[in-house]
Design a protein around this motif. Structure first.
Motif, PDB file in Angstrom:
ATOM      1  N   ILE A 104       0.838  -1.199   0.000  1.00  0.00           N
ATOM      2  CA  ILE A 104       0.000   0.000   0.000  1.00  0.00           C
ATOM      3  C   ILE A 104       0.875   1.252   0.000  1.00  0.00           C
ATOM      4  N   SER A 105       1.970   1.205   0.746  1.00  0.00           N
ATOM      5  CA  SER A 105       2.892   2.345   0.771  1.00  0.00           C
ATOM      6  C   SER A 105       3.474   2.589  -0.604  1.00  0.00           C
ATOM      7  N   PHE A 106       3.851   1.500  -1.291  1.00  0.00           N
ATOM      8  CA  PHE A 106       4.412   1.676  -2.626  1.00  0.00           C
ATOM      9  C   PHE A 106       3.345   2.125  -3.612  1.00  0.00           C
ATOM     10  N   LEU A 107       2.116   1.678  -3.411  1.00  0.00           N
ATOM     11  CA  LEU A 107       1.016   2.124  -4.270  1.00  0.00           C
ATOM     12  C   LEU A 107       0.898   3.641  -4.225  1.00  0.00           C
ATOM     13  N   ILE A 108       0.968   4.197  -3.025  1.00  0.00           N
ATOM     14  CA  ILE A 108       0.898   5.650  -2.879  1.00  0.00           C
ATOM     15  C   ILE A 108       2.114   6.310  -3.515  1.00  0.00           C
ATOM     16  N   LEU A 109       3.310   5.738  -3.263  1.00  0.00           N
ATOM     17  CA  LEU A 109       4.536   6.277  -3.845  1.00  0.00           C
ATOM     18  C   LEU A 109       4.481   6.237  -5.369  1.00  0.00           C
ATOM     19  N   GLN A 110       3.961   5.164  -5.912  1.00  0.00           N
ATOM     20  CA  GLN A 110       3.877   5.019  -7.368  1.00  0.00           C
ATOM     21  C   GLN A 110       3.016   6.120  -7.986  1.00  0.00           C
ATOM     22  N   THR A 115       2.223  11.324 -10.729  1.00  0.00           N
ATOM     23  CA  THR A 115       1.660  12.678 -10.718  1.00  0.00           C
ATOM     24  C   THR A 115       2.744  13.731 -10.882  1.00  0.00           C
ATOM     25  N   GLY A 116       3.841  13.584 -10.125  1.00  0.00           N
ATOM     26  CA  GLY A 116       4.918  14.566 -10.194  1.00  0.00           C
ATOM     27  C   GLY A 116       5.607  14.606 -11.539  1.00  0.00           C
ATOM     28  N   SER A 117       5.951  13.441 -12.073  1.00  0.00           N
ATOM     29  CA  SER A 117       6.652  13.401 -13.365  1.00  0.00           C
ATOM     30  C   SER A 117       5.737  13.837 -14.503  1.00  0.00           C
ATOM     31  N   SER A 118       4.455  13.511 -14.422  1.00  0.00           N
ATOM     32  CA  SER A 118       3.519  13.953 -15.459  1.00  0.00           C
ATOM     33  C   SER A 118       3.406  15.473 -15.471  1.00  0.00           C
ATOM     34  N   ALA A 119       3.413  16.074 -14.272  1.00  0.00           N
ATOM     35  CA  ALA A 119       3.353  17.538 -14.196  1.00  0.00           C
ATOM     36  C   ALA A 119       4.630  18.177 -14.739  1.00  0.00           C
ATOM     37  N   LEU A 120       5.778  17.613 -14.374  1.00  0.00           N
ATOM     38  CA  LEU A 120       7.056  18.164 -14.855  1.00  0.00           C
ATOM     39  C   LEU A 120       7.190  18.056 -16.369  1.00  0.00           C
ATOM     40  N   ASP A 122       4.694  18.040 -18.388  1.00  0.00           N
ATOM     41  CA  ASP A 122       3.546  18.726 -18.979  1.00  0.00           C
ATOM     42  C   ASP A 122       2.680  17.776 -19.805  1.00  0.00           C
ATOM     43  N   LEU A 123       2.420  16.608 -19.245  1.00  0.00           N
ATOM     44  CA  LEU A 123       1.551  15.640 -19.914  1.00  0.00           C
ATOM     45  C   LEU A 123       0.089  16.007 -19.667  1.00  0.00           C
ATOM     46  N   PRO A 124      -0.819  15.524 -20.495  1.00  0.00           N
ATOM     47  CA  PRO A 124      -2.231  15.899 -20.366  1.00  0.00           C
ATOM     48  C   PRO A 124      -2.806  15.551 -18.998  1.00  0.00           C
ATOM     49  N   GLU A 125      -3.760  16.368 -18.550  1.00  0.00           N
ATOM     50  CA  GLU A 125      -4.412  16.126 -17.273  1.00  0.00           C
ATOM     51  C   GLU A 125      -5.152  14.789 -17.307  1.00  0.00           C
ATOM     52  N   GLY A 126      -5.037  14.057 -16.224  1.00  0.00           N
ATOM     53  CA  GLY A 126      -5.718  12.774 -16.130  1.00  0.00           C
ATOM     54  C   GLY A 126      -4.860  11.590 -16.526  1.00  0.00           C
ATOM     55  N   ILE A 127      -3.664  11.871 -17.046  1.00  0.00           N
ATOM     56  CA  ILE A 127      -2.826  10.763 -17.501  1.00  0.00           C
ATOM     57  C   ILE A 127      -2.071  10.113 -16.339  1.00  0.00           C
ATOM     58  N   ALA A 128      -1.918  10.843 -15.225  1.00  0.00           N
ATOM     59  CA  ALA A 128      -1.120  10.340 -14.104  1.00  0.00           C
ATOM     60  C   ALA A 128      -1.616   9.002 -13.566  1.00  0.00           C
ATOM     61  N   PRO A 129      -2.916   8.833 -13.296  1.00  0.00           N
ATOM     62  CA  PRO A 129      -3.347   7.523 -12.788  1.00  0.00           C
ATOM     63  C   PRO A 129      -3.029   6.375 -13.742  1.00  0.00           C
ATOM     64  N   LEU A 130      -3.065   6.669 -15.047  1.00  0.00           N
ATOM     65  CA  LEU A 130      -2.801   5.628 -16.046  1.00  0.00           C
ATOM     66  C   LEU A 130      -1.337   5.214 -16.065  1.00  0.00           C
ATOM     67  N   LEU A 131      -0.463   6.094 -15.572  1.00  0.00           N
ATOM     68  CA  LEU A 131       0.962   5.771 -15.497  1.00  0.00           C
ATOM     69  C   LEU A 131       1.369   5.398 -14.083  1.00  0.00           C
ATOM     70  N   GLY A 132       0.371   5.260 -13.212  1.00  0.00           N
ATOM     71  CA  GLY A 132       0.617   4.870 -11.832  1.00  0.00           C
ATOM     72  C   GLY A 132      -0.034   3.538 -11.522  1.00  0.00           C
ATOM     73  N   SER A 133      -0.790   3.497 -10.444  1.00  0.00           N
ATOM     74  CA  SER A 133      -1.299   2.217  -9.965  1.00  0.00           C
ATOM     75  C   SER A 133      -2.428   1.644 -10.811  1.00  0.00           C
ATOM     76  N   VAL A 134      -3.046   2.448 -11.691  1.00  0.00           N
ATOM     77  CA  VAL A 134      -4.080   1.893 -12.567  1.00  0.00           C
ATOM     78  C   VAL A 134      -3.493   0.811 -13.456  1.00  0.00           C
ATOM     79  N   SER A 135      -2.397   1.134 -14.148  1.00  0.00           N
ATOM     80  CA  SER A 135      -1.826   0.198 -15.120  1.00  0.00           C
ATOM     81  C   SER A 135      -0.740  -0.687 -14.536  1.00  0.00           C
ATOM     82  N   LEU A 136       0.014  -0.191 -13.555  1.00  0.00           N
ATOM     83  CA  LEU A 136       1.181  -0.938 -13.072  1.00  0.00           C
ATOM     84  C   LEU A 136       0.797  -1.915 -11.966  1.00  0.00           C
TER      85      LEU A 136
END
Length: 401
Positions: A104-110, A115-120, A122-136
Motif C-alpha cells: 500500500i505504501s508503494f502504491l501511494i509512492l507510485q 503525478t509529479g513526473s507527469s506535471a514536470l 507537462d503531460l495531459p491532465e488525467g494521464i497520471a493515474p494511467l501511469l501509476g497504480s491503474v496500469s502498473l
C-alpha cells in the motif's frame, strides 16, 4: 492490415513451442539462466517481437484465442491453495500484514511519482493515474475497468490505449527485473532455501533421489481430480458471492476454496490421498504457470507501445527504478533479510509493475535453483490478487475525483 486469428488449440500448441524456445535460449544464453529469467518469459517476449515484426513490416496482425489461458490460471492458483497448510498460514500472518503495508505504501509512492513526473513533463491532465497504480499495480484488468471513467472525467480520448501500453510495458519489465534482484540479494547475504522442503511450484533443477510422491499417471490423475473439484466449488461459490454484490476474481475464490479444503479434508480423512506439497501437484502447477505466462507474453501487442512517446517512457523508467530500489532497500529488510524475503522481493516486481502470475513466475525461477520458500507463495498472491485490489480502487477513485 491482414488479421490472422489462431484458434484456442493452436494457440495452446504455439505456447508450448514458445516455452521450449525460451528454455533452449536460457540454456544457450548464460545471462538468462544466471539471472533467473523464467523460460516462458524468454520465449514469450521473443514471440511478441515476432508478432511485432509481422505487424510493422508485413501488415499482419496475429490475434490469439486465450480462453485456455483463463483455465490454466485457475489450475495454478488452486494449486497454490492446496499447498497452503494451516501452519504456514499462521506463520504467514505477520509477514502478510507487513507485505500488505509495504505494498500500500508503494502504491501511494507510485502514484506520487506518476503525478509529479507527469506535471514536470507537462503531460495531459488525467494521464497520471494511467501511469501509476491503474496500469502498473492494477494491470490490464484494472486499466480496462477504469480507462472509460478517466477518459470521460478528463476528456482523454486515448486513455485506454495509454493505459494498456503502460500495463504492457510494465509486464515486460516486471518479468525481467525480479529474478536479478533476488539473485543479487541471495549472493550478497549468502542465503539458501529449504532444501528438504518439497517445492510449491515446479520441480527443482536437481531432482530428489527419494521415491516418495513418484510422478505417475495415477497420482497425476488423483491430483487433477482434486484440483477440478476445488475449481468447480469455486465456480459455484463465485456465483453466490456475486449475488451479494461483492466481486472477486474467480481465481481468488478458487484459491480460498483450496485453502479450506487442504486444511480440513486430510484431517477428517487421514488415509485419503492428498496432493499438498507433492511432486505431481508441483508439476501441474508449473505446467499451468509456464503455459499461462507464455500465452500472456506472446499475445502482447507491442506496437501499442509506439504511442507512448519519450515522455511517457521516462515516467515508466522512473517507476521501474523506484520499484527496484524499493525491493532492495525496503521490502527485503522489512520482510526479515532472509531467503523468504529475497524470494518475496523477486515477486514484488510482479506486484509493483506487472501481474500476480508474473510475480509467481519470478519466485518460481528463483526457488527452482535456490530451494523452496513456501510462505512466500502463500502470502504474496493474497496481497497481490486480493487485498491490494481493494486498496487500489480507493486510491484510484480519489485520484480521479
Amino acid at each position: 492490415m491482414t488479421t490472422i486469428e489462431t484458434p484456442g488449440f493452436l494457440t495452446f500448441t504455439i505456447a508450448i513451442v514458445v516455452f521450449f524456445v525460451g528454455s533452449g535460449l536460457n540454456r544457450i544464453v548464460g545471462p538468462f539462466r544466471h539471472w533467473n529469467i523464467p523460460e516462458a518469459v524468454t520465449g514469450g517476449l521473443l514471440a511478441a517481437l515476432v508478432t511485432l515484426v509481422a505487424y510493422r513490416f508485413f501488415g499482419t496482425e496475429i490475434v490469439f484465442d486465450l480462453d485456455a489461458r483463463d483455465l490454466l490460471l485457475l489450475y495454478f492458483f488452486t494449486g497454490i491453495g492446496l499447498n497452503a497448510r494451516l501452519a504456514d498460514l499462521l506463520a504467514g500472518g505477520k509477514p502478510l500484514v507487513i507485505l500488505l503495508i509495504l505494498t500500500i505504501s508503494f502504491l501511494i509512492l507510485q502514484n506520487i511519482i506518476a503525478t509529479g513526473s507527469s506535471a514536470l513533463l507537462d503531460l495531459p491532465e488525467g494521464i497520471a493515474p494511467l501511469l501509476g497504480s491503474v496500469s502498473l499495480i492494477g494491470g490490464h484488468g484494472t486499466t480496462i475497468a477504469w480507462a472509460p471513467l478517466i477518459a470521460g472525467r478528463f476528456g482523454l480520448g486515448n486513455a485506454l490505449e495509454i493505459g494498456i501500453a503502460s500495463a504492457t510495458l510494465g509486464l515486460v519489465v516486471a518479468s525481467l527485473v525480479g529474478g536479478p534482484v533476488a539473485r543479487v540479494l541471495i549472493n550478497r547475504y549468502h542465503l539458501r532455501g529449504q532444501e528438504t522442503e518439497a517445492p510449491s511450484i515446479g520441480l527443482p533443477d536437481q531432482p530428489a533421489t527419494e521415491r516418495v510422491n513418484d510422478i505417475n499417471h495415477i497420482n497425476l490423475l488423483r491430483t487433477a481430480l482434486i484440483l477440478n473439484v476445488a475449481i468447480l466449488i469455486g465456480f459455484a461459490l463465485d456465483e453466490i458471492i456475486a449475488e451479494t454484490g461483492i466481486k472477486l476474481p474467480l481465481f481468488v475464490v478458487c484459491l480460498l476454496v483450496a485453502i479450506v479444503m487442504t486444511n480440513t479434508i486430510p484431517r477428517f480423512f487421514p488415509h485419503m490421498f492428498w496432493p499438498t506439497r507433492s511432486r505431481p501437484l508441483a508439476l501441474i502447477s508449473d505446467l499451468s504457470l509456464n503455459i499461462f505466462l507464455a500465452m500472456s507474453l506472446m499475445s502482447m501487442q507491442l506496437w501499442t507501445l509506439g504511442g507512448l512517446g519519450p515522455a511517457l517512457v521516462i515516467v515508466l523508467g522512473l517507476q521501474t527504478i523506484a520499484a527496484v530500489l524499493y525491493m532492495i532497500f525496503v521490502v527485503f529488510p522489512a520482510m526479515g533479510r532472509d531467503y523468504q524475503a529475497a524470494v518475496i522481493s523477486a515477486g514484488f516486481s510482479g506486484i509493483s509493475l506487472g501481474a500476480t502470475p508474473t510475480a509467481i513466475a519470478n519466485m518460481t525461477a528463483v526457488t527452482k535453483v535456490h530451494g523452496a520458500a513456501p510462505t512466500a507463495f502463500i502470502i504474496l498472491p493474497l496481497v497481490s490478487a486480493f487485498f491490494i485490489d481493494i486498496a487500489n480502487a480507493f486510491v484510484i477513485g480519489f485520484m480521479v475525483r
